[in-house]
Write an enzyme that holds these catalytic residues in place. Structure first.
Site, PDB file in Angstrom:
ATOM      1  N   HIS A 191      -1.763   0.718   7.361  1.00 14.67           N
ATOM      2  CA  HIS A 191      -0.643   0.348   8.199  1.00 14.67           C
ATOM      3  C   HIS A 191      -0.931  -0.723   9.365  1.00 14.67           C
ATOM      4  O   HIS A 191      -0.322  -1.516   8.304  1.00 14.67           O
ATOM      5  CB  HIS A 191       0.296   1.495   8.769  1.00 14.67           C
ATOM      6  CG  HIS A 191       0.339   2.046   8.111  1.00 14.67           C
ATOM      7  ND1 HIS A 191      -0.106   3.954   8.429  1.00 14.67           N
ATOM      8  CD2 HIS A 191       1.768   2.454   7.389  1.00 14.67           C
ATOM      9  CE1 HIS A 191       0.591   4.383   7.339  1.00 14.67           C
ATOM     10  NE2 HIS A 191       2.220   3.890   7.121  1.00 14.67           N
TER      11      HIS A 191
ATOM     12  N   GLN B 152      13.747  11.320   0.277  1.00  8.32           N
ATOM     13  CA  GLN B 152      12.660  10.714  -0.437  1.00  8.32           C
ATOM     14  C   GLN B 152      11.810  12.455  -1.287  1.00  8.32           C
ATOM     15  O   GLN B 152      10.621  11.936  -1.633  1.00  8.32           O
ATOM     16  CB  GLN B 152      11.967   9.390  -0.234  1.00  8.32           C
ATOM     17  CG  GLN B 152      11.483   9.417   1.504  1.00  8.32           C
ATOM     18  CD  GLN B 152      10.386   8.310   1.308  1.00  8.32           C
ATOM     19  OE1 GLN B 152      11.211   7.234   1.667  1.00  8.32           O
ATOM     20  NE2 GLN B 152       9.422   7.954   1.330  1.00  8.32           N
TER      21      GLN B 152
ATOM     22  N   ASP C  87       0.904   2.273  -3.181  1.00 10.58           N
ATOM     23  CA  ASP C  87       1.844   3.149  -3.779  1.00 10.58           C
ATOM     24  C   ASP C  87       2.609   1.723  -5.175  1.00 10.58           C
ATOM     25  O   ASP C  87       3.529   1.170  -4.178  1.00 10.58           O
ATOM     26  CB  ASP C  87       3.038   2.994  -2.289  1.00 10.58           C
ATOM     27  CG  ASP C  87       2.164   4.204  -2.433  1.00 10.58           C
ATOM     28  OD1 ASP C  87       2.135   5.588  -1.730  1.00 10.58           O
ATOM     29  OD2 ASP C  87       1.385   4.032  -0.646  1.00 10.58           O
TER      30      ASP C  87
ATOM     31  N   GLN D  87       6.051   2.160  -6.013  1.00  5.33           N
ATOM     32  CA  GLN D  87       6.598   2.247  -4.687  1.00  5.33           C
ATOM     33  C   GLN D  87       8.129   0.348  -4.893  1.00  5.33           C
ATOM     34  O   GLN D  87       8.438  -0.536  -4.441  1.00  5.33           O
ATOM     35  CB  GLN D  87       6.762   2.936  -3.629  1.00  5.33           C
ATOM     36  CG  GLN D  87       8.063   2.274  -2.939  1.00  5.33           C
ATOM     37  CD  GLN D  87       7.067   2.819  -1.055  1.00  5.33           C
ATOM     38  OE1 GLN D  87       7.282   3.918  -1.365  1.00  5.33           O
ATOM     39  NE2 GLN D  87       6.019   2.572  -0.611  1.00  5.33           N
TER      40      GLN D  87
ATOM     41  N   SER E  86      -4.313   7.616   4.332  1.00  2.77           N
ATOM     42  CA  SER E  86      -3.209   7.721   3.873  1.00  2.77           C
ATOM     43  C   SER E  86      -2.322   8.531   4.818  1.00  2.77           C
ATOM     44  O   SER E  86      -3.555   9.752   5.654  1.00  2.77           O
ATOM     45  CB  SER E  86      -3.248   8.722   2.336  1.00  2.77           C
ATOM     46  OG  SER E  86      -1.267   9.251   2.346  1.00  2.77           O
TER      47      SER E  86
HETATM   48  P1  AMP Z   1       3.498   5.277   4.697  1.00  2.58           P
HETATM   49  O1  AMP Z   1       4.068   5.458   5.787  1.00  2.58           O
HETATM   50  O2  AMP Z   1       2.899   6.751   3.531  1.00  2.58           O
HETATM   51  O3  AMP Z   1       5.551   5.453   4.099  1.00  2.58           O
HETATM   52  O4  AMP Z   1       2.687   3.879   3.982  1.00  2.58           O
HETATM   53  C1  AMP Z   1       4.126   2.715   4.447  1.00  2.58           C
HETATM   54  C2  AMP Z   1       3.884   1.510   4.245  1.00  2.58           C
HETATM   55  O5  AMP Z   1       2.050   1.687   3.808  1.00  2.58           O
HETATM   56  C3  AMP Z   1       3.763   1.371   2.278  1.00  2.58           C
HETATM   57  O6  AMP Z   1       4.283   0.445   2.302  1.00  2.58           O
HETATM   58  C4  AMP Z   1       2.528   1.948   1.993  1.00  2.58           C
HETATM   59  O7  AMP Z   1       2.455   1.265   0.268  1.00  2.58           O
HETATM   60  C5  AMP Z   1       1.560   0.916   2.831  1.00  2.58           C
HETATM   61  N1  AMP Z   1       0.009   1.810   3.011  1.00  2.58           N
HETATM   62  C6  AMP Z   1       0.034   3.694   3.243  1.00  2.58           C
HETATM   63  N2  AMP Z   1      -1.154   3.641   2.990  1.00  2.58           N
HETATM   64  C7  AMP Z   1      -1.678   2.554   2.522  1.00  2.58           C
HETATM   65  C8  AMP Z   1      -3.256   2.199   2.465  1.00  2.58           C
HETATM   66  N3  AMP Z   1      -4.273   2.410   2.451  1.00  2.58           N
HETATM   67  N4  AMP Z   1      -3.723   0.853   2.244  1.00  2.58           N
HETATM   68  C9  AMP Z   1      -2.503  -0.348   1.824  1.00  2.58           C
HETATM   69  N5  AMP Z   1      -1.261  -0.037   2.345  1.00  2.58           N
HETATM   70  C10 AMP Z   1      -1.081   1.122   2.356  1.00  2.58           C
END
Ligand code: AMP
Length: 276
Positions: free
Chosen positions: A30, A57, A146, A149, A181
């Site tokens: 993030h 979701q 993702d 997505q 993650s």
């Molecule tokens: P989330 O909070 O998991 O829904 O992710 C929010 C955003 O952060 C989404 O656009 C994800 O693709 C991105 N994201 C999550 N993990 C990573 C990562 N390891 N590297 C880059 N972007 C990420």
């Protein structure tokens, strides 16, 4: 940084606004999205981040209830990352009790994760469209981790004529290759030890492809052997697809991608790699 919990308080701006939508439990992935948003916003622009765990979701009986919500840490994370506006609405702010509209993408969503998570991308599209309406960004940043997505959001923006630039951000990883993650914290110590197998399998597939192997089934079989070496890993899918259509390929093409999802216990992890 201004923290907003209601829609009415979101300031109208003439500045360039770049949005980073998240579900919180923020990590280095993030942080990279926020950094890219800052760059895209420029000195005069502003970075907005949203934190909302979107029930739409999650599958019934999924991890919605137990999804981590470290509110104070996340707020501090955003402040020190240089976020200007943090939007963190409650459930009732986002969804009226008799909410009855949803956005559905009907092509890309049928592939990969869409097969094992019915309704997931419908939830994603709906909430992202709502965040776009509420925060009115000029651009928004999404992670390539993702990948599906990101592709679906690009399609939604194109097909529904949102005047918003979508920026993809490269996957940020732990030192052993595991993609960062929020769900990694569900893993037990032994599962965590074995989780880098996702990246290792993708790397092995990419290696044989770079060595001249063109057959998708041969590349997938090679990658699968790596997953099979990890006793706790249970493969959900492992596919070689066209990166635009997400449809499976028989022969590697210039724009190919290997994507996979693997369960460790109840925890489902995803990752992908582009083939050059
Ligand atoms: P989330 O909070 O998991 O829904 O992710 C929010 C955003 O952060 C989404 O656009 C994800 O693709 C991105 N994201 C999550 N993990 C990573 C990562 N390891 N590297 C880059 N972007 C990420």
């Amino acid at each position: 940084m201004e923290t907003l919990r209601t829609i009415a308080r979101v300031p109208i701006t003439v500045k360039r606004r770049v949005l980073v939508p998240t579900m919180g439990a923020l990590h280095r992935g993030h942080l990279e999205l926020i950094r890219i948003a800052r760059e895209a916003a420029g000195k005069e622009g502003e970075v907005a981040a949203s934190i909302f765990v979107n029930p739409l979701q999650f599958a019934p009986g999924g991890d919605y209830e137990k999804y981590p919500r470290p509110e104070t840490d996340d707020e501090e994370f955003c402040r020190s990352a240089g976020v200007d506006i943090l939007f963190r609405p409650s459930l009732d702010v986002m969804y009226a009790a008799d909410f009855s509209i949803a956005i559905e993408e009907n092509s890309l969503s049928t592939a990969l994760c869409g097969k094992s998570r019915p309704g997931h991308f419908r939830g994603v599209c709906t909430v992202v469209a709502k965040l776009f309406h509420v925060l009115v960004p000029d651009a928004a940043v999404f992670g390539e981790k993702d990948f599906q997505q990101l592709a679906i959001i690009r399609r939604m923006v194109r097909d529904l004529n949102f005047q918003i630039e979508i920026i993809g951000a490269p996957t940020v990883r732990e030192s052993d290759g595991l993609a960062c993650s929020s769900r990694n914290q569900y893993l037990s110590a032994t599962e965590r030890q074995q989780a880098p197998v996702l990246r290792a399998a993708l790397a092995e597939g990419a290696r044989v492809a770079a060595g001249g192997e063109r057959s998708a089934s041969a590349i997938i079989a090679t990658a699968r052997k790596v997953i099979d070496m990890s006793p706790l890993a249970r493969l959900d899918y492992l596919e070689l697809v066209n990166a635009d259509t997400l449809q499976p390929l028989e022969i590697v093409q210039p724009n190919s991608l290997i994507a996979l999802a693997v369960f460790f216990g109840q925890t489902r992890l995803i990752d992908n790699i582009r083939l050059s």
